[in-house]
Motif scaffolding. Structure first.
Motif: not given
Length: 294
Positions: A139-143, A236-237, A286-287
């Protein structure tokens, strides 16, 4: 994953890391197989079976990628020196190989890089590294962001994914003619169907280039459109890939139910852009995957 397979993958990734850190050194088969602790008599077949590229081909591409970075970002280093660092005995041999791969001479690339051709050229290198990357998300990867509407040029792909290369090439030809390189005009992909529908002919995706210029009538079926603004869950991937299915599954299956949010009406989409990595003269991809929210 079983411990034996994990160990195998770790040894293969150790090889890639060694190659990437020692591009200026002798990277013959015996040296590289020793890093992986595999028999040199079988290693070249193991490497090719794992990554889809031979060791020699992987090293060639990695050195050419480094050379292109240096051309684009370091005017002080001569083309001859860059050619020698890339493993070529003469600058004319380097120039032929460079032009064959990118459609530009090294000197022209230094003045005005065609980043669209650059991205396409290194697809096999990116795919090789992605084969063993076990990417996990949290969840920390999602903004959550509020994004503005983005005017775009759109080309619609409708039909089997096997033919998407032709659609992508038409868009690249159009953007090159329009003077919209990817470093100033990001690429968007709007996913309007499953990645692998039961009927391949039902696959649907829009390929877009950000631009607010008028789109004149053309033979490539490119038209004007808008990616709407609104609230977005953004993931972000960490790398360049053509398969964002794992990231999309994480957003729908894990993040969305736990977030209390609801998905909006517009399809999930991806933004692909070139970025200058801090403290490095290298352009990288950057994806970001955008899930529209209500």
């Amino acid at each position: 994953m079983k411990p034996a397979l994990e160990n195998y993958h770790a040894r293969m990734l150790r090889v890639l890391d060694h190659i990437d850190r020692h591009l200026g050194d002798d990277l013959d088969l015996e040296t590289v197989s020793r890093i992986a602790a595999f028999s040199k008599f079988h290693f070249h077949r193991q490497f090719t079976a794992t990554f889809g590229l031979s060791v020699h081909r992987y090293v060639q591409l990695a050195r050419m990628k480094r050379a292109s970075h240096r051309l684009a970002s370091n005017d002080a280093q001569s083309v001859t020196d860059i050619a020698m660092d890339a493993g070529y005995d003469a600058p004319d041999a380097f120039a032929r190989a460079f032009r064959q791969r990118f459609g530009q001479s090294p000197s022209l690339f230094r003045k005005s890089p065609d980043w669209g051709a650059w991205l396409a050229a290194f697809g096999p290198l990116d795919n090789a590294r992605n084969k063993l990357m076990r990417i996990t998300f949290s969840n920390d990867d999602v903004t959550i962001r509020d994004v503005s509407p983005t005017p775009v040029a759109i080309i619609e792909h409708r039909g089997d994914r096997k033919t998407i290369g032709d659609t992508r090439q038409r868009l690249m030809d159009w953007r090159n003619a329009a003077g919209l390189p990817p470093e100033i005009s990001p690429t968007f992909m709007v996913f309007r169907s499953e990645r692998n529908p039961a009927n391949p002919a039902e696959y649907r995706m829009d390929l877009c280039v950000a631009t607010d210029r008028p789109i004149e009538a053309n033979d490539m079926q490119v038209k004007a459109g808008v990616i709407p603004g609104g609230r977005r869950a953004v993931l972000r991937y960490p790398g360049n890939t053509t398969n964002l299915e794992p990231a999309a599954l994480y957003l729908y299956r894990d993040w969305l139910p736990a977030s209390g949010e609801e998905a909006g009406e517009f399809p999930i989409y991806c933004q692909r852009r070139l970025s200058l990595i801090p403290e490095s003269p290298a352009h990288e991809v950057v994806l970001e995957l955008f899930l529209p929210l209500k």
